[in-house]
Design an enzyme around this catalytic site. Structure first.
Site, PDB file in Angstrom:
ATOM      1  N   LYS C  74       0.863  -1.184   0.000  1.00 28.11           N
ATOM      2  CA  LYS C  74       0.000   0.000   0.000  1.00 28.11           C
ATOM      3  C   LYS C  74       0.900   1.235   0.000  1.00 28.11           C
ATOM      4  O   LYS C  74       1.922   1.257   0.714  1.00 28.11           O
ATOM      5  CB  LYS C  74      -0.883  -0.039   1.254  1.00 28.11           C
ATOM      6  CG  LYS C  74      -1.968   1.024   1.317  1.00 28.11           C
ATOM      7  CD  LYS C  74      -2.825   0.830   2.576  1.00 28.11           C
ATOM      8  CE  LYS C  74      -3.990   1.789   2.654  1.00 28.11           C
ATOM      9  NZ  LYS C  74      -4.828   1.536   3.854  1.00 28.11           N
ATOM     10  N   SER C 149      -9.681   1.403   2.762  1.00 27.64           N
ATOM     11  CA  SER C 149      -8.806   2.169   1.904  1.00 27.64           C
ATOM     12  C   SER C 149      -7.714   1.355   1.206  1.00 27.64           C
ATOM     13  O   SER C 149      -7.104   1.855   0.270  1.00 27.64           O
ATOM     14  CB  SER C 149      -8.128   3.261   2.727  1.00 27.64           C
ATOM     15  OG  SER C 149      -7.290   2.690   3.705  1.00 27.64           O
ATOM     16  N   SER C 173      -9.714  -0.932   7.062  1.00 29.00           N
ATOM     17  CA  SER C 173      -9.152  -0.686   5.723  1.00 29.00           C
ATOM     18  C   SER C 173      -8.416  -1.854   5.092  1.00 29.00           C
ATOM     19  O   SER C 173      -8.097  -1.800   3.910  1.00 29.00           O
ATOM     20  CB  SER C 173      -8.227   0.533   5.756  1.00 29.00           C
ATOM     21  OG  SER C 173      -8.991   1.704   5.666  1.00 29.00           O
TER      22      SER C 173
END
Lengths: 103, 479, 478
Positions: C74, C149, C173
C-alpha cells in the site's frame, strides 16, 4: 447551549479550517458544514453518555516505560535531507518570510 | 531606568527552558550537539518525516528526575501530550510535551538570601529547530524570507515553571543564577544562556503594595541573559505602572524584549487565537518510574550550591556579611572545594576564603587545579606573620600558575626571608630617629601615624618586613 | 500459485524468483490498466531483487520464508528512494530516505516488492475512490469499488497480480476491501506489527496487515512482519505469533459467538453467509452461540471522533516546508494554507476539520475525551464476551461491493461501511476477514473472526476452518 442541541455551524467550520490552515470557498463552507454536522449529530449518542467515572483509553494495549538507551545512531546525509526540500539555501530549508513568533 | 515607583510591588513568575545534556535527542538517536553544520544532526524522526515515530530517551528522563529531586519536587508518573500549532521550525507542526501529568511537581528553590521561590512543575518536552530571518534589516517583520535548521529539533528540554513568588528584578536574577548552579550540580544541563541552553520567559505584573490580588500579567519572551532579564522586568513593571497611573488597564499579552531599544514591545498579534488542541500523544506510552529509578536519579544530583555555601559557612563559623558574599562567590566560581580542602589541611578558613575569591579568581581554571596542601601551607605562613600579605599574594600567584609547590621555598627564592626580630627593631628605631616630629605626634596620640611609620619601615626593608611585627615594634618603642 | 508454494519452489531451486516476478509483472501489465490497483510498478527494482534471490539460492544460501514471492505495498508504507504518495497530491514526488520496518522485514524474508498500490488518500475512505490518481476498480466488476482504503492491495491480490500484499487497517481498511474483493485480510493486535514507516492516519488505531488469497498465506506473511520493533514505542515486546502452526488444529471444542451487533443492519445475503459459516463451524465441532456486545453500537461515533482528531494532528506536518508539494505565497502561513488547500482532497479536509473540531477548546471534553472513555467501555464489554466465547463471528462489511460513485457525496453512508470492522480497532484486538461465497449479486462476501488481544493463533484456527468450509466461488446461497 446543551451538548444535545449543539450542532456544528458555518462559523465553527470556518474557525477549524483556519486552525487547520485550510482555505474554503463559500460553496465548500456550505457543503462541509452540512456534512460535518451530520457526523457530529451522529456522535451525539457518545456525547450524551455519562462516562465521567470511566477511565479514558489512549492506548488499546497498556504498556509503560518504553525507553531507548542514550546512544548515538546514524543521521541522514544532508544532501538526502535537503533533496526533498521545495527550496533550500546555505544547507537550510528556505521558506517565505515568517510573520509572528512561535507561541 | 529603575523599577516602578514606590507604592507598587512587582510580581514575577518565570518559565525557564533548559536543554538537557544528553548524548542524543529526546526521541531519536541523533546527537544532541550545539554548533554543528545546519541539518546534519537530523533523521526521519526529528525531521518529522511521514511514518517516523518517537522513542523516549532514558537518560533524558533520568536528568529530568534529577532536576526534580534538586528542586525538591515530587517525581510522579507522567505522560506526553501533543501541543498543536503551526510554525516552520517545528517539523511535525506539533510539539511533544507534558501537559496535565508532568514528571515533576511542587518544589522550591532557596536563594542565597534565604528567600524561597516555589516551583509549580518541571516537565519534559522537545525543542524546536532554529529559524533565521533573512533580508535587508535582519529584523523579523521586515525579513524577506527565512531559513530553517533542524539540528536543535528534538533536543530534550525541561521547562521549569515557578510560582509568582519573585518580587524584584534582582531576585529574578538571583533565582536564575542559583538555578544555573543547581542544573550544573545535577549535571543535567550546561545551562549556558549565551548558547541558548537556558532560555527564560518572564511573567510580570504589578500590584499596589499591601494588596493580595494579582495584577494582569504580560509574558516577556527572548530573555537570553541575566542582564536582559533584570532590565526587561524593570522596564515592563514601570510600563505597567505608567499605564495604570494614566488611567489605563494592562492588557494580557506576550511581549518581546528589544535589547537595542531597551524596552518591551508587543508581539504582532496573531491572526488566530491560539488553541493548542492538546491530546495524549498516541505514539508514546506512559512513563512510570519505579522507586529504585527515582532513588538512582536523586543520588545522581551532586552537591547543590546551597549545601556548598552552608559547608563554607560552617567552616568560617558565623560569617560576616562580607564573608557571606565571599562564600557565595567561592561557590559560584567553583572554588569552594579548594577552600574546604585547604582548611582540612590546616589553613585558617577566613583567610582561605579571602585569598580564594580575591587572588585566585583571576584565573579560575588554574585556581580549581591548585594543590590544596600548597595553598594551606602558604596561608599558614601568612597567618603566622612569616610572610606579609603582599608577599603571600606574590607567592600565591606563583603557586597558582605552577599548580602547587613549596611556598616557603618560593618565598626564599623571591628574597621574602622574614626579617629577624632584632634586625627589625633596629630598622624601626632608625626610622623613628629620622622623623622626630611625626614620632612626637604619634606619642601624643595621633594613631594614624602608625601607618606612616609602617610604610617607612617597608620602604627601608624593600617590603620584607611583616606588618604585624612592625606594629609590635612601634608599640614597644612607644612604651 | 500460493505464496507458500512459490517460496518452497524458489528455495528448492525448482523455480526462479526472476520467473515468478516476470509472471507477476506481466499480469499487471496486461490487466492493471483496467483495475488500477497500482500507483507505481517497480519492475526494475523487482527484477534485480529477484536476481539476487536466485543468486543466493545458487550459492546455497537460504533467501528466507518468502523467497521470490511478489508482494504489493500500500502506498502509505515508506520505501527508501521509491516514491511514497499516500495517493495525495501533497506528497507528490516525495521519496522517503528510509524503509518502513515491515518493508525491511519483507526484503529480509526474500519477498520481492513489485509496486505500490492505490488507496484512499492517507487511508481515509472505504472505497479507494478518494485517490488523487483516480479510483481502483473491482477486479470482478469494474463498475464497482474494491472497498478501501487498501483497495489497491486487495484488488492486486484478487486479480492474481500478486499472491501477497500489505495494507493498513485503521477502521477496517484491510478487512473491508478484502471482504469486497474476496481475499483474506488481517488486522493484527495493536502493537503486534511495527508502525514505523507507516504514514500515520490515526496512530492509536493504525495497524499494518496482510492481504492474501488464502488464510495460510496471510499467516505466513503475518509471521514475517510481526514481532517487536524498538523503533515503535507501541510495539509489543514479544516475538511474532506462531500462527501457521494453528491452521490445522481444527475447531473442536472452540467456543464461537455469533455477535448480534456484527450482523444487525447488514444485508440479508451477507447475514446468510455468516450463518452458513457458523453452521460450518458447528459441523467442524465448535460450540456456536449468540452473543451481544451492545457497546459496539457506539463504535462508529467514537471512531469518527478519535480517528479524525489524531489525523488532524498527524497531517499538520504537510505544510510545504520540508518535502512534498509547496504552493508559493508571500509569507509562510499563507504558503501553508495554499499548499494544504491545493494538496489535500475533500475527504482528507473533512476529517482534518472534524478532528480539529473534536479537539478544540470547548469541545474536547464532550467529544474526544468522551470517545476515549467509550473505548474503555467497549474493551470491558469485549472482555465480558470473551468470558463466554473464544472468538466472535460476524460480517466484515454490511454489503458486497457497491457501485463507484454511489457514496462519494454522502460521507455518513460511506462511514457506515466500517461499522463491523471499527470495534476491533478501538479495542486494539485482532480480526480477520475470510471469503465465504458470494452475495445475491455474485460478488464476494467476507466473514469476520474477532479474537482477544494477542490471540491471533486462535483467530487463525477458526479462520482456517471457515476457509475449508467456504462455498466454491460462484455457488449461490440457496
Amino acid at each position: 447551549m446543551s451538548e444535545q442541541s449543539a450542532t456544528l455551524g458555518r462559523e465553527d467550520v470556518a474557525h477549524v479550517a483556519s486552525l487547520a490552515r485550510l482555505a474554503l470557498t463559500d460553496e465548500e463552507l456550505d457543503r462541509f458544514t452540512v456534512q460535518l454536522a451530520r457526523v457530529i449529530d451522529h456522535a451525539r449518542d457518545v456525547a450524551a453518555l455519562d462516562v465521567a467515572e470511566v477511565e479514558p483509553t489512549s492506548h488499546p494495549v497498556p504498556m509503560r516505560n518504553v525507553l531507548r538507551p542514550d546512544v548515538v545512531g546514524e543521521c541522514l546525509g544532508r544532501h538526502e535531507v535537503l533533496a526533498a526540500a521545495p527550496e533550500c539555501e546555505d544547507g537550510r530549508f528556505k521558506v517565505p518570510r515568517v510573520i509572528g513568533e512561535a507561541p | 531606568m529603575s523599577g516602578p515607583s514606590t507604592g507598587w510591588e512587582i510580581v514575577v513568575g518565570l518559565e525557564v527552558h533548559c536543554e538537557l545534556q544528553t548524548k542524543t535527542k529526546l526521541f531519536c538517536a541523533c546527537p544532541n550537539a550545539f554548533g554543528d553544520e545546519p541539518n546534519t544532526n537530523v533523521c526521519p524522526v526529528c525531521l518529522g518525516l511521514p511514518g517516523s515515530l518517537p522513542v523516549l530517551n532514558e537518560q533524558a528522563v533520568e536528568l529530568a528526575m534529577r532536576i526534580g529531586a534538586a528542586l525538591h519536587c515530587e517525581v510522579r508518573s507522567s505522560s506526553f501530550h501533543r501541543k498543536n500549532y503551526f510554525y516552520p521550525d517545528m517539523p511535525k507542526d506539533y510539539q511533544i510535551s507534558q501537559y496535565d501529568q508532568p514528571i515533576n511537581v511542587g518544589g522550591y528553590l532557596e536563594l542565597p538570601d534565604g528567600s524561597r521561590v516555589g516551583i509549580v512543575r518541571a516537565h519534559i518536552e522537545e525543542d524546536t529547530g532554529k529559524t533565521s530571518h533573512r533580508g535587508e534589516s535582519g529584523r523579523i517583520h521586515s525579513a524577506d524570507y527565512a531559513l530553517v535548521d533542524y539540528n536543535r529539533s528534538g533536543v530534550p528540554l525541561v521547562e521549569i515553571v515557578t510560582e509568582p513568588d519573585i518580587r524584584s528584578a534582582a531576585q529574578a536574577r538571583a533565582f536564575v543564577a542559583e538555578l544555573r548552579g543547581v542544573l550544573v550540580a545535577a549535571e543535567a544541563s550546561d545551562a549556558r544562556m549565551e548558547e541558548g541552553s537556558l532560555r527564560i520567559d518572564a511573567n510580570v505584573s504589578v500590584r499596589a503594595e499591601g494588596t493580595e490580588q494579582l495584577g494582569t500579567r504580560c509574558e516577556i519572551k527572548n530573555l537570553n541573559s541575566l542582564r536582559s532579564l533584570g532590565l526587561a522586568i524593570e522596564h515592563e513593571a514601570a510600563r505597567q505602572v505608567a499605564v495604570i497611573d494614566a488611567g489605563g488597564r494592562v492588557v494580557q499579552e506576550t511581549r518581546h524584549w528589544d535589547e537595542q531599544g531597551g524596552r518591551t514591545v508587543p508581539l504582532r498579534s496573531k491572526e488566530e487565537a491560539f488553541d493548542y488542541r492538546y491530546f495524549p500523544e498516541p505514539d508514546l506510552v506512559p512513563l512510570d518510574p519505579d522507586a529504585d529509578w527515582k532513588a538512582r536519579a536523586a543520588a545522581g544530583v551532586g552537591m547543590l550550591p546551597a549545601e556548598r555555601r552552608a559547608r563554607l559557612a560552617a567552616l568560617v563559623g558565623s560569617p560576616t556579611s562580607q564573608q557571606t558574599d565571599q562564600l557565595q562567590a567561592a561557590v559560584d566560581q567553583g572554588l569552594d572545594d579548594l577552600v574546604v580542602a585547604a582548611v582540612e589541611a590546616g589553613a585558617p578558613a577566613g583567610l582561605a576564603l579571602v585569598r580564594a575569591v580575591n587572588e585566585l579568581a583571576v584565573d579560575l581554571v588554574a585556581a580549581r587545579a591548585l594543590d590544596p596542601g600548597s595553598f594551606a601551607a602558604l596561608l599558614q605562613l601568612e597567618e603566622s606573620g612569616a610572610l606579609s600579605p603582599t608577599q603571600a599574594k606574590t607567592v600565591l600567584a606563583t603557586l597558582r600558575d605552577a599548580g602547587g609547590g613549596d611556598p616557603g621555598a618560593i618565598a626564599r627564592s623571591k628574597g621574602f626571608e622574614a626579617l629577624a626580630e632584632a634586625t627589625l627593631e633596629g630598622v624601626v628605631r632608625d626610622v623613628v630617629d629620622a622623623h622626630p616630629d611625626e614620632w612626637a605626634r604619634y606619642l601624643a596620640g595621633d594613631d594614624k601615624l602608625a601607618g606612616f611609620f609602617t610604610g617607612q619601615v617597608m620602604k627601608a626593608t624593600s617590603g620584607k618586613a611583616n606588618g604585624k611585627a612592625v606594629a609590635g615594634a612601634l608599640r614597644r618603642l612607644r612604651g | 500459485m500460493s505464496a507458500r508454494e512459490i517460496a518452497r519452489a524458489v528455495r528448492a531451486g525448482e523455480r526462479s524468483a526472476r520467473g515468478v516476478v516476470e509472471e507477476s509483472l506481466a499480469a499487471i501489465a496486461e490487466r492493471d490498466g483496467e483495475v488500477h490497483a497500482f500507483l507505481l510498478v517497480t519492475g526494475d527494482e523487482a527484477r534485480s531483487a529477484a536476481d539476487a534471490i536466485d543468486a543466493a539460492v545458487a550459492d546455497g544460501r537460504d533467501p528466507g520464508p518468502l523467497a521470490g514471492v511478489p508482494v504489493a505495498l500500500k502506498d502509505n508504507l515508506c520505501t527508501k528512494g521509491i516514491p511514497t504518495t499516500c495517493a495525495s497530491r501533497i506528497l507528490e514526488g516525495w521519496r522517503p530516505p528510509y524503509d518502513a520496518t515491515v518493508v525491511t522485514r519483507l526484503r529480509r524474508a526474500g519477498a520481492v516488492v513489485v509496486g505500490k498500490t492505490n488507496l484512499d488518500e492517507f487511508a481515509m475512505g472505504s472505497s479507494t475512490e478518494n485517490s488523487c490518481a483516480g479510483p481502483t476498480r473491482h477486479p470482478a466488476d469494474p463498475s464497482r469499488v474494491p472497498g478501501g482504503s487498501s483497495g489497491g492491495s486487495a484488488a492486486a491480490v484478487a486479480a492474481g497480480f500478486v499472491p501477497l500484499a500489505l495494507g493498513s487497517d485503521t477502521g477496517g481498511s484491510v478487512r473491508q476491501p478484502a471482504a469486497l474483493c474476496g481475499t483474506v485480510g488481517v488486522k493484527p493486535t495493536y502493537g503486534a506489527v511495527s508502525r514505523y514507516g507507516l504514514v500515520a492516519f490515526a496512530s492509536s488505531l493504525d495497524q499494518i496487515g496482510p492481504l492474501a488469497a488464502s488464510v495460510e498465506d496471510a499467516a505466513l506473511l503475518l509471521e514475517v512482519i510481526a514481532g517487536h520493533d524498538p523503533l515503535d514505542s507501541t510495539s509489543i515486546a514479544q516475538a511474532a505469533p506462531e500462527v501457521t502452526a494453528s491452521l490445522d488444529v481444527g475447531v473442536a471444542g472452540l467456543r464461537v459467538g455469533v455477535c448480534d451487533e456484527l450482523v444487525e443492519g447488514t444485508a440479508p445475503d451477507v447475514v446468510a453467509r455468516v450463518q452458513q459459516a457458523a453452521d460450518a463451524l458447528v459441523d467442524a465441532g465448535a460450540h456456536v452461540t449468540r452473543v451481544s456486545v451492545p457497546e459496539m453500537r457506539y463504535g462508529l461515533s467514537a471512531y469518527y471522533l478519535i480517528a479524525p482528531a489524531e489525523a488532524s494532528s498527524n497531517l499538520a506536518r504537510y505544510d510545504g516546508v520540508r518535502y512534498g508539494l509547496r504552493v508559493p505565497a508571500s509569507d509562510v502561513a499563507a504558503m501553508n494554507v495554499a499548499t494544504r488547500t491545493a494538496g489535500f482532497g475533500p475527504e482528507v479536509k473533512r476529517r482534518i476539520m472534524l478532528g480539529t473540531y473534536a479537539l478544540s477548546a470547548g469541545y474536547y471534553d464532550a467529544y474526544y475525551a468522551k470517545a476515549q472513555r467509550v473505548r474503555t467501555l467497549l474493551i470491558e464489554a469485549f472482555s465480558r464476551a470473551y468470558e463466554q466465547v473464544d472468538v466472535l463471528l460476524g460480517a466484515t462489511a454490511p454489503t458486497t461491493a457497491f457501485p463507484i460513485g454511489e457514496r462519494v457525496d454522502d460521507p455518513m453512508a460511506m462511514y457506515m461501511s466500517d461499522v463491523c470492522t471499527i470495534p476491533s480497532n478501538l479495542a486494539g484486538h485482532p480480526a480477520i476477514s475470510v471469503p465465504f461465497g458470494t452475495g445475491d449479486d455474485g460478488l464476494p462476501v467476507g466473514v469476520q473472526v474477532l479474537a482477544p488481544a494477542l490471540e491471533e493463533a486462535r483467530m487463525f484456527q477458526a479462520a482456517a476452518a471457515i476457509e475449508r468450509a467456504a462455498p466454491a466461488p460462484g455457488s449461490g446461497t440457496k
